[in-house]
Scaffold this motif. Sequence first.
Motif, mmCIF file in Angstrom:
data_model
loop_
_atom_site.group_PDB
_atom_site.id
_atom_site.type_symbol
_atom_site.label_atom_id
_atom_site.label_comp_id
_atom_site.label_asym_id
_atom_site.label_seq_id
_atom_site.Cartn_x
_atom_site.Cartn_y
_atom_site.Cartn_z
ATOM 1 N N ALA A 107 -9.941 -36.994 -56.919
ATOM 2 C CA ALA A 107 -10.729 -37.140 -58.150
ATOM 3 C C ALA A 107 -11.245 -35.794 -58.651
ATOM 4 C CB ALA A 107 -11.890 -38.102 -57.924
ATOM 5 N N GLN A 108 -11.601 -34.906 -57.716
ATOM 6 C CA GLN A 108 -12.099 -33.579 -58.098
ATOM 7 C C GLN A 108 -11.005 -32.749 -58.757
ATOM 8 O OE1 GLN A 108 -15.378 -33.375 -58.195
ATOM 9 N NE2 GLN A 108 -15.782 -31.866 -56.592
ATOM 10 N N LEU A 109 -9.798 -32.792 -58.174
ATOM 11 C CA LEU A 109 -8.681 -32.032 -58.741
ATOM 12 C C LEU A 109 -8.324 -32.550 -60.132
ATOM 13 C CD1 LEU A 109 -6.341 -31.784 -55.612
ATOM 14 C CD2 LEU A 109 -7.894 -30.048 -56.500
ATOM 15 N N LEU A 110 -8.349 -33.872 -60.285
ATOM 16 C CA LEU A 110 -8.023 -34.477 -61.574
ATOM 17 C C LEU A 110 -9.072 -34.130 -62.623
ATOM 18 C CD1 LEU A 110 -5.711 -36.307 -62.537
ATOM 19 C CD2 LEU A 110 -7.203 -38.264 -62.187
ATOM 20 N N LYS A 111 -10.332 -34.109 -62.203
ATOM 21 C CA LYS A 111 -11.435 -33.812 -63.127
ATOM 22 C C LYS A 111 -11.297 -32.406 -63.713
ATOM 23 C CE LYS A 111 -16.501 -33.485 -63.274
ATOM 24 N NZ LYS A 111 -17.757 -33.625 -62.473
ATOM 25 N N TYR A 112 -10.927 -31.450 -62.857
ATOM 26 C CA TYR A 112 -10.860 -30.053 -63.313
ATOM 27 C C TYR A 112 -9.432 -29.589 -63.601
ATOM 28 C CZ TYR A 112 -15.649 -30.045 -61.592
ATOM 29 O OH TYR A 112 -16.978 -30.331 -61.395
ATOM 30 N N ASN A 113 -8.453 -30.491 -63.459
ATOM 31 C CA ASN A 113 -7.044 -30.136 -63.657
ATOM 32 C C ASN A 113 -6.702 -28.854 -62.905
ATOM 33 O OD1 ASN A 113 -4.620 -31.036 -64.654
ATOM 34 N ND2 ASN A 113 -4.799 -30.016 -66.619
ATOM 35 N N ALA A 114 -6.936 -28.930 -61.598
ATOM 36 C CA ALA A 114 -6.710 -27.781 -60.723
ATOM 37 C C ALA A 114 -5.843 -28.199 -59.553
ATOM 38 C CB ALA A 114 -8.038 -27.234 -60.228
ATOM 39 N N MET A 115 -5.158 -27.223 -58.957
ATOM 40 C CA MET A 115 -4.235 -27.512 -57.860
ATOM 41 C C MET A 115 -4.323 -26.416 -56.793
ATOM 42 S SD MET A 115 -1.659 -29.284 -56.580
ATOM 43 C CE MET A 115 -1.008 -30.243 -57.936
ATOM 44 N N PRO A 116 -4.731 -26.762 -55.533
ATOM 45 C CA PRO A 116 -4.696 -25.754 -54.468
ATOM 46 C C PRO A 116 -3.245 -25.436 -54.104
ATOM 47 C CG PRO A 116 -5.241 -27.910 -53.562
ATOM 48 C CD PRO A 116 -5.165 -28.085 -55.051
ATOM 49 N N ILE A 117 -2.938 -24.167 -53.985
ATOM 50 C CA ILE A 117 -1.548 -23.760 -53.777
ATOM 51 C C ILE A 117 -1.291 -23.305 -52.343
ATOM 52 C CG2 ILE A 117 0.309 -22.223 -54.547
ATOM 53 C CD1 ILE A 117 -0.613 -24.193 -56.676
ATOM 54 N N ASP A 130 -7.748 -24.139 -67.069
ATOM 55 C CA ASP A 130 -8.685 -23.268 -67.781
ATOM 56 C C ASP A 130 -9.267 -22.277 -66.792
ATOM 57 O OD1 ASP A 130 -10.539 -22.037 -69.348
ATOM 58 O OD2 ASP A 130 -11.623 -23.848 -69.940
ATOM 59 N N ALA A 131 -8.726 -21.057 -66.807
ATOM 60 C CA ALA A 131 -9.176 -20.039 -65.858
ATOM 61 C C ALA A 131 -10.556 -19.498 -66.210
ATOM 62 C CB ALA A 131 -8.172 -18.899 -65.823
ATOM 63 N N LEU A 132 -11.125 -19.933 -67.340
ATOM 64 C CA LEU A 132 -12.451 -19.474 -67.756
ATOM 65 C C LEU A 132 -13.544 -20.496 -67.452
ATOM 66 C CD1 LEU A 132 -11.391 -18.085 -71.262
ATOM 67 C CD2 LEU A 132 -11.740 -16.774 -69.170
ATOM 68 N N ASP A 133 -13.167 -21.637 -66.901
ATOM 69 C CA ASP A 133 -14.128 -22.699 -66.610
ATOM 70 C C ASP A 133 -14.857 -22.377 -65.305
ATOM 71 O OD1 ASP A 133 -15.544 -25.011 -66.091
ATOM 72 O OD2 ASP A 133 -13.919 -26.369 -66.635
ATOM 73 N N MET A 134 -16.041 -21.753 -65.425
ATOM 74 C CA MET A 134 -16.785 -21.340 -64.242
ATOM 75 C C MET A 134 -17.295 -22.543 -63.448
ATOM 76 S SD MET A 134 -16.327 -18.197 -64.480
ATOM 77 C CE MET A 134 -17.292 -17.719 -63.049
ATOM 78 N N GLY A 135 -17.605 -23.626 -64.156
ATOM 79 C CA GLY A 135 -18.084 -24.832 -63.481
ATOM 80 C C GLY A 135 -17.019 -25.406 -62.549
ATOM 81 N N ALA A 136 -15.777 -25.419 -63.027
ATOM 82 C CA ALA A 136 -14.671 -25.923 -62.210
ATOM 83 C C ALA A 136 -14.448 -25.026 -60.998
ATOM 84 C CB ALA A 136 -13.409 -25.998 -63.047
#
Length: 579
Positions: A107-117, A130-136
Amino acid sequence: MVKLIKMMLEEDLISKDAISKLVRSRPPKKISFSNLVLEDTIDLETVQKFLAVKIRAGVITLEHLEKIQGINLTPILEMVAKELRIEFIDLDDCDIDMHLFNKIPYAQLLKYNAMPIEETDLNVLVAFEDALDMGAQEALQRLFPKKPINIAIAKPSQLRKYLQQMEISDSVGGLVNDIRKDLRSVGTDDTDSEESPAVEKLIDIILKSSIVGQASDIHIEATEKNCVVRDRVDGMLKQTFTFDKDIFGPLSSRVKLMSGLDIAEKRKPQDGRFSALVSNREFDFRVSTLPTMHGESIVMRILDKSKVMIRLEDAGMSKANYEKISQGIAAPFGIVLVTGPTGSGKTTTLYGALNAIRDPRDKIITVEDPVEYQMGGIQQVMVKADVGLTFAAALRSILRQDPDKIMIGEIRDQETLRIAIQAALTGHLVLSTLHTNDSISAVNRILDMGIESYLLSGALVAIQAQRLVRKLCPHCKIEHIPEEKMLREIREFVPEGSIFYTGEGCKECNHTGYGGREMISEVLNISEELARMIANSASKEELTKQALSEGFSNMFEDGIMKATTGATTVEEIYRVAKV
């Protein structure tokens, strides 16, 4: 799009005259980024720099840009990454660590559209939309309290695609845990795990997912970090499941057991076959294993018995080509060849031809490796090289069976080819396949294999070369203007005012813009003049010139005409048929 055009007008990147020029053209052209590029009214590199600045300032988003036709995000993202001093990652080119993914709530990854590589001893690399989203970034950093995260940027569509795949893999997490429990209970030897009911259920899910997705092949592969399952849909591979590396052993062992293969043998390639009932339909699966650096590659070809009865006229060839090949297979004797690369539908065409000429008064025998589909009224022989039943050996025996028509799955060597030509010259109709790029090249290929030109000229009746192209999705098909370079090259083949199309992508086609495949082809009927030229060892150029004078048209032209009808795209024809 309107917002982007307005910003470009305000900063004098485009002029109002350029916009007016599009509107005043006959027929009027849509005010779009791709049309502005085609008309050379904007400098692409300047616009890319402009967009990179606007993304950096947060004025426009990557998701918005992805929806605009004609914009290539990769160079823009590379500029943004360089300015922010972070890494740009193409997710299609990296091996995502599934073990790392399992540490983070989905749910956290989906919320911030992020992926651990990737995780190293020093840090964790995480790709963001969004590489500028400090909250994410702060939220993801809290999930790795002992290591700093390194920020990377990736395409939003790629992130969504891989997160969706991870969700699908996560949905079978219970089965994966059960497999691990079974492994622990029997030890670490994965050859004992084939008895696990969880493995059976997981394979059932993989098979059902692939068949529902209309895949032609299933690839189960071991990578350095993961076990990856990919489907080939409409000729293109797409990743469907990603598991931890420890799941590959039980999966491969179970598939081998189902296929009658040696589960302990991992050093040599193996081939097998099994049948399974999926969604109340019976499917055959042809299995091939190949040792690789990280384990094995297992490929399962899905054979749907219901597809064998395809009629030749429904195979997708043009009316002119259908009439030509029908004329060829109607010959009382001779050899008819279907050529093309692996996966171009040659076998399907051969079965369609057999259906067209099947007659209770004739004895028809096929020799195949393996027999993909069983057909009534036809004697089918499967090659078994380990006991000496090769194509050539089977053919010699077939000729003593008093056949009228013979189908050879593939001509692989000179011996098979020579027997096939001798059969064609002694009153049999022979259908077979050959690996060449086009129909006229088949003549040179046969001569290069050592067959005398006078024998070939008397035996050859017709040659069809073919490819499969992806069909446009009917639900999201829109008008489209191809690149100017392409338009210049195809202008001689298309009528004035022809309209081309592309697929926007929708839920019906899984956002690919395509759904299903269709044949493009060329058919060369061997006339008396062509036969005389073959007997005299004419060159390919001379044969081509004569064929063109007799009305021959090549596969590329056939494909372009299909593109003008909206069946496919010009880009797809270039991908498949342009040489």
